[in-house]
Design a protein around this motif. Sequence first.
Motif, PDB file in Angstrom:
ATOM      1  N   ILE A   1       0.697  -1.063  -0.004  1.00 30.86           N
ATOM      2  CA  ILE A   1      -0.093  -0.106   0.001  1.00 30.86           C
ATOM      3  C   ILE A   1       0.974   1.394   0.009  1.00 30.86           C
ATOM      4  O   ILE A   1       1.836   1.416   1.031  1.00 30.86           O
ATOM      5  CB  ILE A   1      -0.934  -0.047   1.340  1.00 30.86           C
ATOM      6  CG1 ILE A   1      -1.726  -1.255   1.242  1.00 30.86           C
ATOM      7  CG2 ILE A   1      -1.738   1.268   1.156  1.00 30.86           C
ATOM      8  CD1 ILE A   1      -2.760  -1.531   0.054  1.00 30.86           C
ATOM      9  N   THR A   2       0.997   2.261  -1.030  1.00 33.34           N
ATOM     10  CA  THR A   2       1.418   3.307  -1.031  1.00 33.34           C
ATOM     11  C   THR A   2       0.995   4.609  -0.213  1.00 33.34           C
ATOM     12  O   THR A   2       1.776   5.635  -0.052  1.00 33.34           O
ATOM     13  CB  THR A   2       1.944   3.563  -2.647  1.00 33.34           C
ATOM     14  OG1 THR A   2       0.764   3.975  -3.315  1.00 33.34           O
ATOM     15  CG2 THR A   2       2.581   2.570  -3.240  1.00 33.34           C
ATOM     16  N   GLY A   3      -0.258   4.440  -0.118  1.00 38.11           N
ATOM     17  CA  GLY A   3      -0.942   5.864   0.314  1.00 38.11           C
ATOM     18  C   GLY A   3      -2.592   5.440   0.601  1.00 38.11           C
ATOM     19  O   GLY A   3      -3.009   4.491  -0.275  1.00 38.11           O
TER      20      GLY A   3
ATOM     21  N   VAL B   1       6.311  -6.671   1.918  1.00 36.30           N
ATOM     22  CA  VAL B   1       7.316  -5.748   2.336  1.00 36.30           C
ATOM     23  C   VAL B   1       8.711  -6.718   1.522  1.00 36.30           C
ATOM     24  O   VAL B   1       9.773  -5.908   1.246  1.00 36.30           O
ATOM     25  CB  VAL B   1       7.402  -5.517   3.544  1.00 36.30           C
ATOM     26  CG1 VAL B   1       7.715  -7.025   4.453  1.00 36.30           C
ATOM     27  CG2 VAL B   1       8.431  -4.892   4.035  1.00 36.30           C
ATOM     28  N   GLN B   2       8.651  -7.999   1.648  1.00 39.44           N
ATOM     29  CA  GLN B   2       9.760  -8.739   1.089  1.00 39.44           C
ATOM     30  C   GLN B   2      10.035  -8.423  -0.422  1.00 39.44           C
ATOM     31  O   GLN B   2      10.834  -8.368  -1.020  1.00 39.44           O
ATOM     32  CB  GLN B   2       9.542 -10.266   1.335  1.00 39.44           C
ATOM     33  CG  GLN B   2       9.719 -10.635   2.589  1.00 39.44           C
ATOM     34  CD  GLN B   2       9.388 -12.137   3.064  1.00 39.44           C
ATOM     35  OE1 GLN B   2       8.483 -12.709   2.740  1.00 39.44           O
ATOM     36  NE2 GLN B   2      10.565 -12.849   3.549  1.00 39.44           N
TER      37      GLN B   2
ATOM     38  N   ASN C   1       0.224   7.113  16.660  1.00 42.71           N
ATOM     39  CA  ASN C   1       0.753   6.341  17.900  1.00 42.71           C
ATOM     40  C   ASN C   1       0.912   4.669  17.232  1.00 42.71           C
ATOM     41  O   ASN C   1       0.541   3.863  18.042  1.00 42.71           O
ATOM     42  CB  ASN C   1       0.229   6.387  19.049  1.00 42.71           C
ATOM     43  CG  ASN C   1       0.914   6.018  20.230  1.00 42.71           C
ATOM     44  OD1 ASN C   1       2.075   5.834  20.074  1.00 42.71           O
ATOM     45  ND2 ASN C   1       0.339   5.443  21.104  1.00 42.71           N
ATOM     46  N   VAL C   2       1.306   4.404  16.086  1.00 41.45           N
ATOM     47  CA  VAL C   2       1.234   3.173  15.535  1.00 41.45           C
ATOM     48  C   VAL C   2       2.720   2.872  15.328  1.00 41.45           C
ATOM     49  O   VAL C   2       3.465   3.492  14.630  1.00 41.45           O
ATOM     50  CB  VAL C   2       0.579   3.171  14.079  1.00 41.45           C
ATOM     51  CG1 VAL C   2       0.837   1.676  13.561  1.00 41.45           C
ATOM     52  CG2 VAL C   2      -0.939   3.464  14.110  1.00 41.45           C
ATOM     53  N   LYS C   3       3.058   1.828  15.936  1.00 42.79           N
ATOM     54  CA  LYS C   3       4.675   1.398  15.780  1.00 42.79           C
ATOM     55  C   LYS C   3       4.748   0.329  14.633  1.00 42.79           C
ATOM     56  O   LYS C   3       3.909  -0.529  14.545  1.00 42.79           O
ATOM     57  CB  LYS C   3       4.825   0.485  17.229  1.00 42.79           C
ATOM     58  CG  LYS C   3       5.010   1.146  18.378  1.00 42.79           C
ATOM     59  CD  LYS C   3       5.193   0.621  19.614  1.00 42.79           C
ATOM     60  CE  LYS C   3       5.301   1.414  20.958  1.00 42.79           C
ATOM     61  NZ  LYS C   3       5.794   2.852  20.926  1.00 42.79           N
TER      62      LYS C   3
ATOM     63  N   ILE D   1      -2.222  -2.363   8.133  1.00 38.93           N
ATOM     64  CA  ILE D   1      -1.407  -2.214   6.758  1.00 38.93           C
ATOM     65  C   ILE D   1      -0.100  -2.382   7.116  1.00 38.93           C
ATOM     66  O   ILE D   1       0.432  -3.454   6.296  1.00 38.93           O
ATOM     67  CB  ILE D   1      -1.404  -0.746   6.315  1.00 38.93           C
ATOM     68  CG1 ILE D   1      -3.022  -0.192   5.681  1.00 38.93           C
ATOM     69  CG2 ILE D   1      -0.540  -0.641   5.245  1.00 38.93           C
ATOM     70  CD1 ILE D   1      -3.159   1.180   5.246  1.00 38.93           C
ATOM     71  N   VAL D   2       0.481  -1.738   8.215  1.00 38.71           N
ATOM     72  CA  VAL D   2       1.974  -1.894   8.137  1.00 38.71           C
ATOM     73  C   VAL D   2       2.558  -3.134   8.971  1.00 38.71           C
ATOM     74  O   VAL D   2       3.513  -3.809   8.708  1.00 38.71           O
ATOM     75  CB  VAL D   2       2.673  -0.714   8.901  1.00 38.71           C
ATOM     76  CG1 VAL D   2       2.358   0.487   8.087  1.00 38.71           C
ATOM     77  CG2 VAL D   2       2.101  -0.545  10.345  1.00 38.71           C
TER      78      VAL D   2
END
Length: 636
Positions: A281-283, A433-434, A315-317, A416-417
């Motif tokens: 996801i880019t945005g 992500v890989q 506040n997302v790690k 998402i992350v």
Amino acid sequence: MNKGFSVERGLQRGRIRLQTGFLYINREDGEQYQLIEYLDEDSQVLIRNIHTQQSKIASIHQLDNVVVNEREDLSIDLSEIGDEYWNKALKKYEAIKPLLNEEQYDPTSVEAHAEKIGVSKRTLYRWIQAYNSIGSVAGLVDRKRGWSEGNSRLNKEQNELVNQVINDFYLHKQRPSIEQTIREVQRVANLKGIESPSRRTIRKRILSISEEERLRKRGQKEKAKNKFTPKPNHFPNVDFPLSVIQIDHTPVDLIIVDNKYRKPIGRPYLTLAMDIYSRMITGYYLSLDEPSVTSVAMCIARSILPKERLLLDHNVKGEWNVFGYPNKIHVDNGADFRSLDLSKSCEAHNIALEFRPVGRPEFGGHIERVIGTFMKEVHGLSGTTFSNIKQKDNYNSESEAVMTLDEFEAWLLNYIVNVYHKRTHSALGVSPVQKWRLGIFGDKDHVGCGYPQLPKDEQTLLLDFLPSKKRTIQHNGVTIDGLRYYDVALNMHINDSDEKGKSKEFLFRYDPRNIGRIWFYDPKLKRYFPIPFADQSLPDMSIWEYKQVRQFLKNKDEKLIHSQQIHDALTEMRERVERSAQLTKKARRQAQRQKVHAKSEVVIPTAIPDSNAIETVKVPTSHLLSDSEFTFGEIE
């Protein structure tokens, strides 16, 4: 002019191209460094000071170009570039487009193409050089008087030498490295008594070779065939990260509640952008209002910009190291995607806007599938509407709703992350992500494309995508749809006339979420200045609220003749909404919109500042780093 502002720098549409071996300025200490190596962690790179030879690790966001190729005559708003000049630039771009790869370095190819389109070889080289100076169509806009043609090219002997070594030595089944190829160019140049091109030039020429040609000519024909032959349900020409992204909208299958009463106010809308190569996801853009061209524009800008502050604000790690310009944006044929303003903004930043052809399965609905995946996860949240009546059954979505818009956005970011990006994708065989890291950094079987290009100036990028109006400037300021704005920055342009004696119109950009301030583009200083309401007693308001004020007065048979009416009507409307908020969902949604508009403000420069003095104003976060809503609507 406000004390402490510099007017020496205007709008900048250049790009920061990150490539090993190149020199950059480190913004932290102002020193020049060579980029030595990409570090596959948190957008970090290894850099070496060219004076002290000391190496250190730095963020790519600290680096800036040593030489700024930005054309000063293009330090203007896009609307200031006339259609005649812009269309001429687009024609030049179409002429050189077939050569914007390794063929631009081949004199034979350039000469053949020049003959084909009926221009001289020298002209074609000049257009290619102008395009490359900025990296976008804007570089092809006709120059103003007095500008030089830029740096010289390699001479014919050097071009032929580099092409020969690449074809005979590098593109060989023995697969020599780039470093070995550079040494071979230097060796052959010495034998022939020719001055060798720089290492940077040779490396750039090698890296411009497409992966398909590199695989095919270096003894990997089968791999090239498997990778680059179009297949059903596989998007064509997606060879690296950000080669193509897809964007689409959806109403979220979730009822949210307002912040104050925690009562249901309806479903939000999500605009999502995805990289086809990696499925990253880019945005995104989340709003309480139906999708519009502004939703698309804001999603594009968020896609290009770094995401660190976005995660911090919610506040997302986690890590979301996705940023940079896409080569192409692929969308459906909706009216919100076909806006001429959006098209011009994309062209100015060298982004191709492409519409999905009907009946072509290889262009597949990748973004629809990922939206479907997201909504399945949403169906596990309290207050979900599910995707159909059968699934919903007896579930009461409104009575079960518990999440506010902010809370849902934090959930979405975390998903998402920390989930979607890290989970193995069935079509890729690895996680998004890989796949992204493989495309950026490569491995023993793949050549990475390196970090994507970053905008030289975020402020220019954001302003380019905001809506605009043109108005004349009078003694009492400027009037836009019955609202008057004034600041001393307008004084030197009061009652200006054009060459035909007609009142001259000036460009103003506005944030639809807060029209209490507009941005005036000064064509002489070539920069923007914030212009507030002339009546400072007027409260900030959105276009959405202002249109309601006008309708409110119309229903009372009152004409809008002075600002006090606006103030009184807005106050009365807000008081009514507050009183009825506990009773009706529509009123609660309206109250929540108002709070979201007023809530999230950040400090940005009123003009691009110098390094010693910064004076700032507060404006809503329509620059996308942390806002959760941006109401938009055209004023009639």
